[in-house]
Design a protein around this motif. Structure first.
Motif, PDB file in Angstrom:
ATOM      1  N   GLU A 129     -32.091 -62.794  10.830  1.00  0.00           N
ATOM      2  CA  GLU A 129     -33.332 -62.080  10.469  1.00  0.00           C
ATOM      3  C   GLU A 129     -33.079 -60.575  10.348  1.00  0.00           C
ATOM      4  N   GLN A 130     -32.194 -60.050  11.189  1.00  0.00           N
ATOM      5  CA  GLN A 130     -31.873 -58.623  11.107  1.00  0.00           C
ATOM      6  C   GLN A 130     -31.042 -58.332   9.861  1.00  0.00           C
ATOM      7  N   MET A 131     -30.175 -59.264   9.518  1.00  0.00           N
ATOM      8  CA  MET A 131     -29.345 -59.093   8.321  1.00  0.00           C
ATOM      9  C   MET A 131     -30.222 -59.048   7.075  1.00  0.00           C
ATOM     10  N   GLN A 132     -31.238 -59.925   7.034  1.00  0.00           N
ATOM     11  CA  GLN A 132     -32.200 -59.978   5.922  1.00  0.00           C
ATOM     12  C   GLN A 132     -32.755 -58.602   5.572  1.00  0.00           C
ATOM     13  N   LEU A 133     -33.034 -57.811   6.600  1.00  0.00           N
ATOM     14  CA  LEU A 133     -33.652 -56.501   6.393  1.00  0.00           C
ATOM     15  C   LEU A 133     -32.749 -55.564   5.606  1.00  0.00           C
ATOM     16  N   TRP A 134     -31.456 -55.865   5.562  1.00  0.00           N
ATOM     17  CA  TRP A 134     -30.506 -54.991   4.861  1.00  0.00           C
ATOM     18  C   TRP A 134     -30.179 -55.486   3.450  1.00  0.00           C
ATOM     19  N   GLN A 135     -30.820 -56.637   3.057  1.00  0.00           N
ATOM     20  CA  GLN A 135     -30.487 -57.278   1.771  1.00  0.00           C
ATOM     21  C   GLN A 135     -30.517 -56.305   0.597  1.00  0.00           C
ATOM     22  N   ASN A 136     -31.566 -55.469   0.541  1.00  0.00           N
ATOM     23  CA  ASN A 136     -31.736 -54.622  -0.634  1.00  0.00           C
ATOM     24  C   ASN A 136     -31.178 -53.220  -0.444  1.00  0.00           C
ATOM     25  N   TYR A 137     -30.410 -53.058   0.574  1.00  0.00           N
ATOM     26  CA  TYR A 137     -29.886 -51.736   0.870  1.00  0.00           C
ATOM     27  C   TYR A 137     -28.688 -51.448  -0.028  1.00  0.00           C
ATOM     28  N   PRO A 138     -28.762 -50.372  -0.830  1.00  0.00           N
ATOM     29  CA  PRO A 138     -27.636 -50.091  -1.727  1.00  0.00           C
ATOM     30  C   PRO A 138     -26.395 -49.688  -0.933  1.00  0.00           C
ATOM     31  N   LYS A 139     -25.266 -49.940  -1.491  1.00  0.00           N
ATOM     32  CA  LYS A 139     -23.979 -49.562  -0.892  1.00  0.00           C
ATOM     33  C   LYS A 139     -23.671 -50.306   0.406  1.00  0.00           C
ATOM     34  N   ALA A 140     -24.424 -51.406   0.655  1.00  0.00           N
ATOM     35  CA  ALA A 140     -24.095 -52.205   1.831  1.00  0.00           C
ATOM     36  C   ALA A 140     -23.251 -53.397   1.392  1.00  0.00           C
ATOM     37  N   GLU A 141     -22.199 -53.669   2.136  1.00  0.00           N
ATOM     38  CA  GLU A 141     -21.395 -54.864   1.885  1.00  0.00           C
ATOM     39  C   GLU A 141     -21.364 -55.689   3.155  1.00  0.00           C
ATOM     40  N   ILE A 142     -21.496 -57.011   2.965  1.00  0.00           N
ATOM     41  CA  ILE A 142     -21.535 -57.904   4.116  1.00  0.00           C
ATOM     42  C   ILE A 142     -20.121 -58.397   4.423  1.00  0.00           C
ATOM     43  N   ILE A 143     -19.763 -58.317   5.685  1.00  0.00           N
ATOM     44  CA  ILE A 143     -18.475 -58.858   6.141  1.00  0.00           C
ATOM     45  C   ILE A 143     -18.719 -60.297   6.604  1.00  0.00           C
ATOM     46  N   THR A 144     -18.041 -61.236   5.966  1.00  0.00           N
ATOM     47  CA  THR A 144     -18.293 -62.651   6.293  1.00  0.00           C
ATOM     48  C   THR A 144     -17.046 -63.314   6.875  1.00  0.00           C
ATOM     49  N   LEU A 145     -17.309 -64.441   7.506  1.00  0.00           N
ATOM     50  CA  LEU A 145     -16.258 -65.217   8.159  1.00  0.00           C
ATOM     51  C   LEU A 145     -15.212 -65.709   7.160  1.00  0.00           C
ATOM     52  N   GLU A 146     -15.654 -65.989   5.922  1.00  0.00           N
ATOM     53  CA  GLU A 146     -14.719 -66.532   4.916  1.00  0.00           C
ATOM     54  C   GLU A 146     -13.579 -65.552   4.645  1.00  0.00           C
ATOM     55  N   GLN A 147     -13.873 -64.261   4.782  1.00  0.00           N
ATOM     56  CA  GLN A 147     -12.840 -63.258   4.484  1.00  0.00           C
ATOM     57  C   GLN A 147     -11.937 -62.984   5.695  1.00  0.00           C
ATOM     58  N   LEU A 148     -12.284 -63.544   6.840  1.00  0.00           N
ATOM     59  CA  LEU A 148     -11.554 -63.196   8.074  1.00  0.00           C
ATOM     60  C   LEU A 148     -10.131 -63.779   8.041  1.00  0.00           C
ATOM     61  N   PRO A 149      -9.105 -62.932   8.174  1.00  0.00           N
ATOM     62  CA  PRO A 149      -7.733 -63.413   8.009  1.00  0.00           C
ATOM     63  C   PRO A 149      -7.175 -64.096   9.264  1.00  0.00           C
ATOM     64  N   LEU A 150      -7.856 -65.140   9.706  1.00  0.00           N
ATOM     65  CA  LEU A 150      -7.395 -65.955  10.833  1.00  0.00           C
ATOM     66  C   LEU A 150      -7.513 -67.417  10.415  1.00  0.00           C
ATOM     67  N   GLY A 151      -6.599 -68.245  10.916  1.00  0.00           N
ATOM     68  CA  GLY A 151      -6.634 -69.668  10.594  1.00  0.00           C
ATOM     69  C   GLY A 151      -7.454 -70.453  11.604  1.00  0.00           C
ATOM     70  N   GLY A 152      -7.812 -71.678  11.221  1.00  0.00           N
ATOM     71  CA  GLY A 152      -8.454 -72.598  12.150  1.00  0.00           C
ATOM     72  C   GLY A 152      -9.887 -72.242  12.493  1.00  0.00           C
ATOM     73  N   LEU A 153     -10.537 -71.423  11.657  1.00  0.00           N
ATOM     74  CA  LEU A 153     -11.921 -71.027  11.956  1.00  0.00           C
ATOM     75  C   LEU A 153     -12.863 -72.198  11.699  1.00  0.00           C
ATOM     76  N   TYR A 154     -13.945 -72.273  12.441  1.00  0.00           N
ATOM     77  CA  TYR A 154     -14.982 -73.273  12.140  1.00  0.00           C
ATOM     78  C   TYR A 154     -16.185 -72.523  11.581  1.00  0.00           C
ATOM     79  N   PRO A 155     -16.970 -73.183  10.719  1.00  0.00           N
ATOM     80  CA  PRO A 155     -17.943 -72.438   9.903  1.00  0.00           C
ATOM     81  C   PRO A 155     -19.023 -71.692  10.686  1.00  0.00           C
TER      82      PRO A 155
END
Ligand SMILES: Nc1ncnc2c1ncn2[C@@H]1O[C@H](COP(=O)(O)OP(=O)(O)OP(=O)(O)O)[C@@H](O)[C@H]1O
Ligand SMILES: CC(C)(CO)[C@@H](O)C(=O)NCCC(=O)O
Ligand SMILES: [K+]
Length: 254
Positions: free
Chosen positions: A68-94
């Motif tokens: 819900e807090q992340m939602q508030l930043w949806q329309n914020y310009p120049k914001a980039e979301i850091i997600t688990l998919e980009q995390l350079p570690l193996g064996g992650l669960y979703p």
């Protein structure tokens, strides 16, 4: 897509935690300053925070464990979301919390792998990664503050107790100290057990601690289990180190 291998000159990192927002101000790879603010009630633009972009147009990189807090930043310009998919570690669960992933990546990058990170936040988590940067796994329990407020809120007579400055008596003769004793001795014995089990599998692992309650927790651990406490490195900035690594290696359209 290609991977950049450099940081923006000036940028902000925002970790949205369960209790509050954690901010880091960076110049390139250098973390200059960190601070905390409350969760927002409305979007930053509605709050008149356009200054964040107009006066100082810095890129903002956000990681969040609070949708819900992340939602508030949806329309914020120049914001980039850091997600688990980009995390350079193996064996992650979703559903792994990005805060846990960033903390163990950051601490491991800085101090070496294998790495076990203890995050003493709203929740108390352990997150372990081996020398091949594979997630071995971890554990989640209610944090120190949550345990204290839970017993007070869910019982008729138990009071809200502040964290004691030092380790309380184990065998207490008053209610407040009995609550503190029960919670604190159980948490530190549990941590000792987890750390011992981890070190048995990965004897050369580094161990580090982060999170808002790490200082009282380390005080208690030091009094009761100094040899265990002595293994633990203080890394309050581990999540920001992890963010910094991910911002450096972010993908850009080629
Ligand atoms: N001003 C504050 N506001 C909230 N918690 C605070 C504050 N100062 C210290 N704390 C302590 O920090 C703990 C929360 O830790 P932290 O701020 O790391 O958690 P968080 O924001 O919920 O992050 P996470 O979701 O990763 O646990 C609380 O249990 C509390 O005791
Ligand atoms: C455990 C917390 C709440 C700690 O902040 C966060 O990392 C989270 O929401 N994690 C998702 C569940 C998991 O990590 O398995
Ligand atoms: K929940």
């Amino acid at each position: 897509m290609m991977k950049l291998r450099s940081h923006p000159r000036n940028w902000l990192g925002l970790m949205i935690g369960n209790s509050r927002l954690h901010w880091g101000k960076f110049q390139g790879e250098t973390l200059v300053e960190t601070w905390e603010t409350q969760h927002l009630n409305q979007s930053p633009l509605e709050m008149g925070w356009s200054w964040l972009n107009q006066i100082s147009p810095v890129p903002l990189f956000i990681a969040s464990v609070v949708p819900e807090q992340m939602q508030l930043w949806q329309n914020y310009p120049k914001a980039e979301i850091i997600t688990l998919e980009q995390l350079p570690l193996g064996g992650l669960y979703p559903t792994l919390g990005i805060d846990r992933g960033l903390a163990v990546l950051g601490a491991g990058n800085q101090l070496g792998f294998p790495m076990l990170v203890i995050d003493a936040g709203t929740a108390l988590t352990l997150t372990g990664v081996n020398q091949n940067r594979q997630l071995i796994g971890g554990a989640i329990l209610p944090g120190l503050g949550l345990q204290f407020s839970c017993v007070a809120n869910r019982t008729a007579t138990l009071p809200q107790v502040a964290f004691p400055e030092s380790l309380p008596q184990r065998w207490s003769l008053n209610t407040s100290e009995a609550i503190a004793s029960g919670i604190i001795y159980s948490i530190i014995a549990g941590l000792r057990e987890f750390i011992a089990a981890w070190c048995q599998e990965l004897p050369h692992s580094k161990i580090s601690i982060t999170g808002g309650d790490r200082i009282p927790l380390m005080t208690y651990l030091n009094s009761q289990y100094p040899e265990i406490a002595g293994l633990i490195l203080d890394t309050p900035e581990a999540i920001f180190w992890g963010m910094s690594a991910m911002v450096r290696d972010r993908n850009v359209p080629s």
